[in-house]
Design a protein around this motif. Structure first.
Motif, PDB file in Angstrom:
ATOM      1  N   ILE A  13      16.991   8.008  14.286  1.00  0.00           N
ATOM      2  CA  ILE A  13      16.429   6.508  14.847  1.00  0.00           C
ATOM      3  C   ILE A  13      15.796   6.732  16.050  1.00  0.00           C
ATOM      4  CG2 ILE A  13      17.102   4.243  15.334  1.00  0.00           C
ATOM      5  CD1 ILE A  13      17.176   4.982  12.196  1.00  0.00           C
ATOM      6  N   VAL A  14      16.316   7.341  16.785  1.00  0.00           N
ATOM      7  CA  VAL A  14      15.681   7.756  18.263  1.00  0.00           C
ATOM      8  C   VAL A  14      14.550   8.343  18.147  1.00  0.00           C
ATOM      9  CG1 VAL A  14      16.108   8.885  20.342  1.00  0.00           C
ATOM     10  CG2 VAL A  14      17.922   7.664  19.419  1.00  0.00           C
ATOM     11  N   PHE A  15      14.228   9.159  17.076  1.00  0.00           N
ATOM     12  CA  PHE A  15      12.942   9.787  16.994  1.00  0.00           C
ATOM     13  C   PHE A  15      11.767   8.885  16.809  1.00  0.00           C
ATOM     14  CE2 PHE A  15       9.810  11.479  13.938  1.00  0.00           C
ATOM     15  CZ  PHE A  15       9.245  12.551  14.783  1.00  0.00           C
ATOM     16  N   VAL A  16      12.259   7.833  15.616  1.00  0.00           N
ATOM     17  CA  VAL A  16      11.142   7.120  15.295  1.00  0.00           C
ATOM     18  C   VAL A  16      10.722   6.006  16.285  1.00  0.00           C
ATOM     19  CG1 VAL A  16      10.812   5.172  13.333  1.00  0.00           C
ATOM     20  CG2 VAL A  16      11.717   7.336  12.853  1.00  0.00           C
ATOM     21  N   LEU A  17      11.874   5.250  16.868  1.00  0.00           N
ATOM     22  CA  LEU A  17      11.762   4.633  18.000  1.00  0.00           C
ATOM     23  C   LEU A  17      11.094   4.995  18.986  1.00  0.00           C
ATOM     24  CD1 LEU A  17      15.046   2.515  17.934  1.00  0.00           C
ATOM     25  CD2 LEU A  17      12.757   1.683  16.652  1.00  0.00           C
ATOM     26  N   ALA A  18      11.454   6.199  19.595  1.00  0.00           N
ATOM     27  CA  ALA A  18      10.744   6.684  20.626  1.00  0.00           C
ATOM     28  C   ALA A  18       9.143   6.958  20.630  1.00  0.00           C
ATOM     29  CB  ALA A  18      11.494   8.159  20.914  1.00  0.00           C
ATOM     30  N   ASP A  19       8.588   7.357  19.256  1.00  0.00           N
ATOM     31  CA  ASP A  19       7.403   7.595  18.922  1.00  0.00           C
ATOM     32  C   ASP A  19       6.663   6.298  19.241  1.00  0.00           C
ATOM     33  OD1 ASP A  19       7.307  10.179  18.696  1.00  0.00           O
ATOM     34  OD2 ASP A  19       7.562  10.019  16.439  1.00  0.00           O
ATOM     35  N   PHE A  20       7.093   5.379  18.652  1.00  0.00           N
ATOM     36  CA  PHE A  20       6.335   3.923  18.881  1.00  0.00           C
ATOM     37  C   PHE A  20       6.581   3.581  20.321  1.00  0.00           C
ATOM     38  CE2 PHE A  20       7.222   3.439  14.209  1.00  0.00           C
ATOM     39  CZ  PHE A  20       6.110   3.170  14.006  1.00  0.00           C
ATOM     40  N   GLY A  21       7.616   3.558  20.814  1.00  0.00           N
ATOM     41  CA  GLY A  21       7.905   3.509  22.467  1.00  0.00           C
ATOM     42  C   GLY A  21       6.868   4.015  23.471  1.00  0.00           C
ATOM     43  N   LEU A  22       6.764   5.338  22.905  1.00  0.00           N
ATOM     44  CA  LEU A  22       5.949   6.344  23.775  1.00  0.00           C
ATOM     45  C   LEU A  22       4.373   5.887  23.582  1.00  0.00           C
ATOM     46  CD1 LEU A  22       7.821   9.759  23.698  1.00  0.00           C
ATOM     47  CD2 LEU A  22       7.496   8.275  25.722  1.00  0.00           C
ATOM     48  N   ALA A  23       4.227   5.467  22.418  1.00  0.00           N
ATOM     49  CA  ALA A  23       2.864   5.185  22.153  1.00  0.00           C
ATOM     50  C   ALA A  23       2.596   3.827  23.022  1.00  0.00           C
ATOM     51  CB  ALA A  23       2.624   4.706  20.845  1.00  0.00           C
ATOM     52  N   LYS A  24       3.582   2.965  23.108  1.00  0.00           N
ATOM     53  CA  LYS A  24       3.530   1.785  23.603  1.00  0.00           C
ATOM     54  C   LYS A  24       3.297   1.822  25.304  1.00  0.00           C
ATOM     55  CE  LYS A  24       3.491  -2.895  24.711  1.00  0.00           C
ATOM     56  NZ  LYS A  24       2.381  -3.598  24.552  1.00  0.00           N
ATOM     57  N   VAL A  25       4.040   2.838  25.885  1.00  0.00           N
ATOM     58  CA  VAL A  25       3.905   3.250  27.047  1.00  0.00           C
ATOM     59  C   VAL A  25       2.513   3.705  27.505  1.00  0.00           C
ATOM     60  CG1 VAL A  25       4.833   4.486  29.287  1.00  0.00           C
ATOM     61  CG2 VAL A  25       6.310   3.570  27.352  1.00  0.00           C
ATOM     62  N   GLN A  26       2.004   4.429  26.509  1.00  0.00           N
ATOM     63  CA  GLN A  26       0.716   5.254  26.725  1.00  0.00           C
ATOM     64  C   GLN A  26      -0.679   4.208  26.747  1.00  0.00           C
ATOM     65  OE1 GLN A  26      -0.514   7.620  23.274  1.00  0.00           O
ATOM     66  NE2 GLN A  26      -1.773   9.093  24.826  1.00  0.00           N
ATOM     67  N   GLN A  27      -0.204   3.059  25.936  1.00  0.00           N
ATOM     68  CA  GLN A  27      -1.111   1.867  26.058  1.00  0.00           C
ATOM     69  C   GLN A  27      -1.156   1.370  26.879  1.00  0.00           C
ATOM     70  OE1 GLN A  27       0.107  -1.601  24.746  1.00  0.00           O
ATOM     71  NE2 GLN A  27      -1.628  -2.151  25.712  1.00  0.00           N
ATOM     72  N   LEU A  28      -0.005   1.032  27.918  1.00  0.00           N
ATOM     73  CA  LEU A  28       0.175   0.493  29.115  1.00  0.00           C
ATOM     74  C   LEU A  28      -0.444   1.254  30.241  1.00  0.00           C
ATOM     75  CD1 LEU A  28       3.886  -0.813  29.265  1.00  0.00           C
ATOM     76  CD2 LEU A  28       1.806  -2.045  29.068  1.00  0.00           C
ATOM     77  N   TYR A  29      -0.312   2.487  30.210  1.00  0.00           N
ATOM     78  CA  TYR A  29      -1.126   3.458  30.951  1.00  0.00           C
ATOM     79  C   TYR A  29      -2.533   3.471  30.818  1.00  0.00           C
ATOM     80  CZ  TYR A  29       2.853   6.223  33.319  1.00  0.00           C
ATOM     81  OH  TYR A  29       3.708   6.531  33.889  1.00  0.00           O
ATOM     82  N   VAL A  30      -3.161   3.384  29.667  1.00  0.00           N
ATOM     83  CA  VAL A  30      -4.639   3.162  29.402  1.00  0.00           C
ATOM     84  C   VAL A  30      -5.157   1.909  29.840  1.00  0.00           C
ATOM     85  CG1 VAL A  30      -6.349   3.162  27.682  1.00  0.00           C
ATOM     86  CG2 VAL A  30      -4.581   5.005  27.577  1.00  0.00           C
ATOM     87  N   ASP A  31      -4.276   0.991  29.490  1.00  0.00           N
ATOM     88  CA  ASP A  31      -4.753  -0.385  30.037  1.00  0.00           C
ATOM     89  C   ASP A  31      -4.864  -0.405  31.503  1.00  0.00           C
ATOM     90  OD1 ASP A  31      -5.206  -1.253  27.354  1.00  0.00           O
ATOM     91  OD2 ASP A  31      -3.160  -2.571  27.499  1.00  0.00           O
ATOM     92  N   PHE A  32      -4.047   0.256  32.339  1.00  0.00           N
ATOM     93  CA  PHE A  32      -3.985   0.263  33.767  1.00  0.00           C
ATOM     94  C   PHE A  32      -5.188   0.853  34.237  1.00  0.00           C
ATOM     95  CE2 PHE A  32      -1.105   1.082  37.681  1.00  0.00           C
ATOM     96  CZ  PHE A  32      -2.015   0.507  38.429  1.00  0.00           C
ATOM     97  N   VAL A  33      -5.589   1.884  33.621  1.00  0.00           N
ATOM     98  CA  VAL A  33      -6.547   2.875  33.974  1.00  0.00           C
ATOM     99  C   VAL A  33      -7.885   2.047  33.783  1.00  0.00           C
ATOM    100  CG1 VAL A  33      -7.854   4.789  33.379  1.00  0.00           C
ATOM    101  CG2 VAL A  33      -5.728   5.011  33.600  1.00  0.00           C
TER     102      VAL A  33
END
Length: 266
Positions: free
Chosen positions: A150-170
């Protein structure tokens, strides 16, 4: 003139090449001799069994800790970068932010993006180790295995969301940038929106990554061949390393030939 120059360069290089070949042959012979010693083989098997047991117990916890640490670090970098950016925005329209502060925020965001990528890769590696021992985990640590899944699945989606925040900030810092993390063609659109200097950095970094990958594959292949003397893990590890090595080399060569042809036709 060129022939003499080539001869001199080859002569200079072979002085370094021959000792490397000799040392490699000696090391290989020593390892081969050790592999035939029953005492050393038994010691290696005992050591590997102890390491395997330790990894079997710890790996489900490692994936949880990796995800927790990854989120904590990347969110902290994002929050502090956002705070510094807002605190240093110029009060007068038309003024620019201090270049040193701007570059520092840019650098911190790059570090955060690298950490996100590392966490994602580690998650897949660790999850692969869990799947390889799925039957044992199901009977021994069933609940922990389920939680780690469960952690693996949620983490992949969560890290993708964090990556999107970074890209939007850039993209806020660099309004000319284009692309969404969720777009399959994100890398292409991002590269197209970069200026010439940024593209040069991308190309030089890519070539450095290519050379590093080839070197890593070479070392990994030698390691797989030598370790196969002690461990009966079959040809699959060497085949995987070889396929990555082959794909990287062929991909680079084909792209280089394509670009060379385009240059000639220009």
């Amino acid at each position: 003139m060129n022939s003499e120059k080539n001869r001199q360069e080859n002569k200079k290089a072979i002085k370094k090449f021959i000792p490397i070949v000799i040392i490699s042959a000696i090391v290989g012979g020593i390892i081969g001799a050790c592999a035939s010693s029953e005492g050393i083989v038994d010691t290696v098997h005992m050591f590997s069994a102890a390491v395997e047991k330790l990894l079997f117990v710890s790996i489900p916890w490692v994936i949880i800790l990796n995800c927790a640490a990854g989120f904590a670090i990347t969110i902290y970098i994002y929050k502090t970068s956002s705070r510094d950016y807002q605190a240093n925005l110029p009060t007068d329209k038309g003024d620019d932010m201090d270049e040193a502060v701007f570059n520092e925020i840019d650098h911190k965001l790059s570090i955060g993006m690298m950490i996100i990528a590392i966490c994602m890769i580690l998650n897949f590696v660790i999850f692969g180790a869990i799947v390889a021992n799925l039957a044992r985990y199901a009977t021994t640590y069933g609940v922990l295995m389920f939680v780690s899944f469960i952690v693996f699945v949620l983490a992949d989606f969560g890290l993708a969301k964090v990556q999107q925040l970074y890209v939007d900030f850039v993209k806020i810092m660099h309004p000319e940038k284009q692309g969404s993390v969720y777009d399959p063609k994100f890398n292409e659109k991002w590269e197209e929106s970069c200026d010439e200097l940024e593209k040069l950095i991308i190309y030089k970094a890519s070539y450095k990554a290519y050379k590093t990958n080839v070197f890593a594959c070479c070392i990994a292949m030698v390691a797989m061949i030598l370790l196969s003397l002690f461990f009966s893990f079959g040809p699959l590890p060497a085949m995987v390393v070889g396929s990555i090595w082959m794909t990287t080399t062929v991909s680079y060569s084909l792209e280089a030939m394509k670009l060379e042809k385009e240059k000639i036709n220009m």
